[in-house]
Motif scaffolding. Structure first.
Motif, PDB file in Angstrom:
ATOM      1  N   PRO A  57       0.807  -1.228   0.000  1.00 23.46           N
ATOM      2  CA  PRO A  57       0.000   0.000   0.000  1.00 23.46           C
ATOM      3  C   PRO A  57       0.840   1.278   0.000  1.00 23.46           C
ATOM      4  N   TRP A  58       1.943   1.290   0.751  1.00 21.26           N
ATOM      5  CA  TRP A  58       2.790   2.490   0.822  1.00 21.26           C
ATOM      6  C   TRP A  58       3.453   2.755  -0.522  1.00 21.26           C
ATOM      7  N   ILE A  59       3.980   1.696  -1.142  1.00 21.12           N
ATOM      8  CA  ILE A  59       4.632   1.870  -2.445  1.00 21.12           C
ATOM      9  C   ILE A  59       3.619   2.353  -3.477  1.00 21.12           C
ATOM     10  N   ARG A  60       2.425   1.808  -3.458  1.00 23.26           N
ATOM     11  CA  ARG A  60       1.398   2.217  -4.417  1.00 23.26           C
ATOM     12  C   ARG A  60       1.067   3.702  -4.270  1.00 23.26           C
ATOM     13  N   LYS A  61       1.079   4.222  -3.054  1.00 24.54           N
ATOM     14  CA  LYS A  61       0.827   5.651  -2.849  1.00 24.54           C
ATOM     15  C   LYS A  61       1.957   6.504  -3.419  1.00 24.54           C
ATOM     16  N   VAL A  62       3.202   6.038  -3.268  1.00 21.45           N
ATOM     17  CA  VAL A  62       4.337   6.758  -3.851  1.00 21.45           C
ATOM     18  C   VAL A  62       4.221   6.783  -5.372  1.00 21.45           C
ATOM     19  N   LEU A  63       3.937   5.623  -5.961  1.00 20.27           N
ATOM     20  CA  LEU A  63       3.821   5.538  -7.411  1.00 20.27           C
ATOM     21  C   LEU A  63       2.675   6.402  -7.926  1.00 20.27           C
ATOM     22  N   LEU A  64       1.573   6.415  -7.199  1.00 17.49           N
ATOM     23  CA  LEU A  64       0.428   7.233  -7.604  1.00 17.49           C
ATOM     24  C   LEU A  64       0.790   8.714  -7.586  1.00 17.49           C
ATOM     25  N   ALA A  65       1.532   9.152  -6.568  1.00 22.21           N
ATOM     26  CA  ALA A  65       1.926  10.558  -6.481  1.00 22.21           C
ATOM     27  C   ALA A  65       2.769  10.963  -7.695  1.00 22.21           C
ATOM     28  N   TYR A  66       3.717  10.113  -8.081  1.00 22.34           N
ATOM     29  CA  TYR A  66       4.539  10.418  -9.253  1.00 22.34           C
ATOM     30  C   TYR A  66       3.704  10.357 -10.538  1.00 22.34           C
ATOM     31  N   ASN A  67       2.813   9.402 -10.656  1.00 23.09           N
ATOM     32  CA  ASN A  67       1.981   9.310 -11.854  1.00 23.09           C
ATOM     33  C   ASN A  67       1.127  10.565 -12.032  1.00 23.09           C
ATOM     34  N   GLN A  68       0.586  11.082 -10.937  1.00 27.00           N
ATOM     35  CA  GLN A  68      -0.213  12.309 -11.026  1.00 27.00           C
ATOM     36  C   GLN A  68       0.655  13.490 -11.443  1.00 27.00           C
ATOM     37  N   TYR A  69       1.892  13.509 -10.977  1.00 26.47           N
ATOM     38  CA  TYR A  69       2.842  14.536 -11.406  1.00 26.47           C
ATOM     39  C   TYR A  69       3.111  14.413 -12.908  1.00 26.47           C
TER      40      TYR A  69
END
Length: 327
Positions: A57-69
Motif C-alpha cells: 500500500p505504501w509503495i502504491r501511494k508513492v507511485l500514484l503521487a509520481y503518476n499524477q505529477y
C-alpha cells in the motif's frame, strides 16, 4: 501514421502535441484508434486507471503521487504547481514530513525506505522532469570500451524487476524508455524490456548506442567536471556516429528527436548535431528531409563526427566560450 514523429513528441515531454497529431490523422486503422483511446483515458479523460506491479500500500501511494505529477507536466500544466503537489503528497509518506519541503531531501528519505523494502530507488531529474527509477534486481559485468583517443574500463549494472521507469516510460506506455545511464561508480543498464525491444550484448544497439554512449559520459565526468547535460549528450551522440556501421539508423533517431530548446538536453543535442552535419553534408543550416540523408556516405558521416568531436574537445580544453549551439 509516422510513429517516429508521434513518439518524438512524447520524448520531448509534450504528450498533448502527440495526442493532437494522433487525432489529426484521417482514416486511422484499428491499431491507431486503440492508441488514441489509450492516450485519452490516461491523459485527458480525467479518470486514469493505473496498474502497479506491487501490492504494498505504501509503495502504491508513492507511485500514484509520481503518476499524477507525470500527468500534469506532460500535458502542459505548470511544472512548479505539479512539483508543489508532489512535495505535499510525498511528504505525507515519510516520517519527518514536517521538516522537509525539498524534493531532493524527500527522495533521499524515499530511497532509504525503498531499500528497507528490498528495492533500489534512483530519484532526481531525467531532464526536464522529475521521476524515479525503482527496481529490485541488480547484476554486474565488467567491460573495456574503445572511445576516441582512449579506452575506458567500466562496470555495467544490469537492472531488472522495475516497478517505475520515470516519465519517458509513462509517456509512451513503455514503448520508449531510458535504456540506461552513467554514474561515477559505473554504468546502469535497463535489462528489462518488452520482447520486441530486447537486444543482445553483441548488437550495435548495446555496444554503440548504450555502451559507448554511456562510457563517454563516464569519461567526460572525469575530464570535464560540471559539463552541462546538453554537451554530454552531444559528445556521446557523436561517439555513437563514429562507431556505428550503419549511421542512418542513428540519424533517423536524431532527426525526429531534434528540438531547438536547451532545456531538453537530448532533443537539443540532436538538433545541434543534425544542424552541424547539415552544414557539412549539404552546406546549409536547415536540416534537410530524412530521405536526403540516405544518400550520404556512411564513412563521410563517421569522419565528420570525428571532426566535430575533436573540435568540441579542443574548445573544452582551451575553455573557449561559445555563444551559440553547444557549450
Amino acid at each position: 501514421m509516422d510513429e517516429s514523429k508521434f513518439y518524438a513528441l512524447c520524448l520531448q515531454g509534450d504528450v498533448t502535441a502527440a495526442y493532437e497529431y494522433l487525432q489529426s490523422l484521417p482514416n486511422k486503422n484499428r491499431k491507431y484508434e486503440q492508441l488514441e483511446m489509450k492516450y485519452y483515458h490516461r491523459f485527458f479523460g480525467g479518470k486514469p486507471n493505473f496498474r502497479f506491479k506491487t501490492d504494498d500500500p505504501w509503495i502504491r501511494k508513492v507511485l500514484l503521487a509520481y503518476n499524477q505529477y507525470f500527468l500534469s507536466v506532460l500535458t502542459r500544466k505548470s511544472v512548479i504547481d505539479a512539483e508543489t503537489r508532489l512535495v505535499h503528497e510525498l511528504r505525507l509518506l515519510i516520517s519527518d514530513k514536517v521538516l522537509i519541503d525539498s524534493l531532493d531531501l524527500i527522495e533521499e528519505k524515499l530511497e532509504e525506505i525503498f531499500k528497507e523494502k528490498g528495492y533500489q530507488f534512483l530519484g532526481g531529474v531525467t531532464s526536464p522532469f522529475r521521476g524515479p527509477y525503482i527496481w529490485r534486481t541488480t547484476d554486474k559485468k565488467e567491460f573495456r570500451v574503445e572511445l576516441p583517443h582512449q579506452t575506458q574500463d567500466v562496470t555495467v549494472y544490469f537492472l531488472r524487476d522495475f516497478i517505475m521507469q520515470s516519465w519517458i516510460h509513462f509517456a509512451t506506455f513503455g514503448e520508449k524508455f531510458a535504456g540506461g545511464w552513467a554514474k561515477e561508480d559505473g554504468l546502469y543498464y535497463v535489462d528489462e524490456r518488452p520482447k520486441k525491444k530486447r537486444v543482445t550484448i553483441e548488437s550495435s544497439e548495446f555496444q554503440v548506442s548504450y555502451l559507448k554512449h554511456e562510457a563517454q559520459h563516464l569519461s567526460d565526468y572525469g575530464c570535464f567536471p560540471n559539463l552541462p547535460a546538453k554537451d554530454l549528450e552531444y559528445r556521446a551522440k557523436l561517439v555513437e556516429l563514429i562507431y556505428e556501421p550503419k549511421p542512418y539508423r542513428l540519424l533517423k533517431k536524431f532527426f525526429y528527436e531534434a528540438k531547438k530548446d536547451p532545456n531538453y538536453p537530448h532533443p537539443y543535442s540532436s538538433y545541434v548535431l543534425m544542424t552541424k552535419l547539415s552544414q557539412l553534408a549539404f552546406g546549409k543550416d536547415v536540416i534537410p528531409s530524412l530521405d536526403q540523408w540516405k544518400s550520404v556516405d556512411s564513412v563521410r558521416i563517421q569522419n565528420w563526427a570525428w571532426t566535430l568531436y575533436d573540435e568540441h574537445t579542443g574548445k573544452l580544453e582551451t575553455n573557449e566560450i561559445i555563444t551559440e549551439g553547444i557549450i
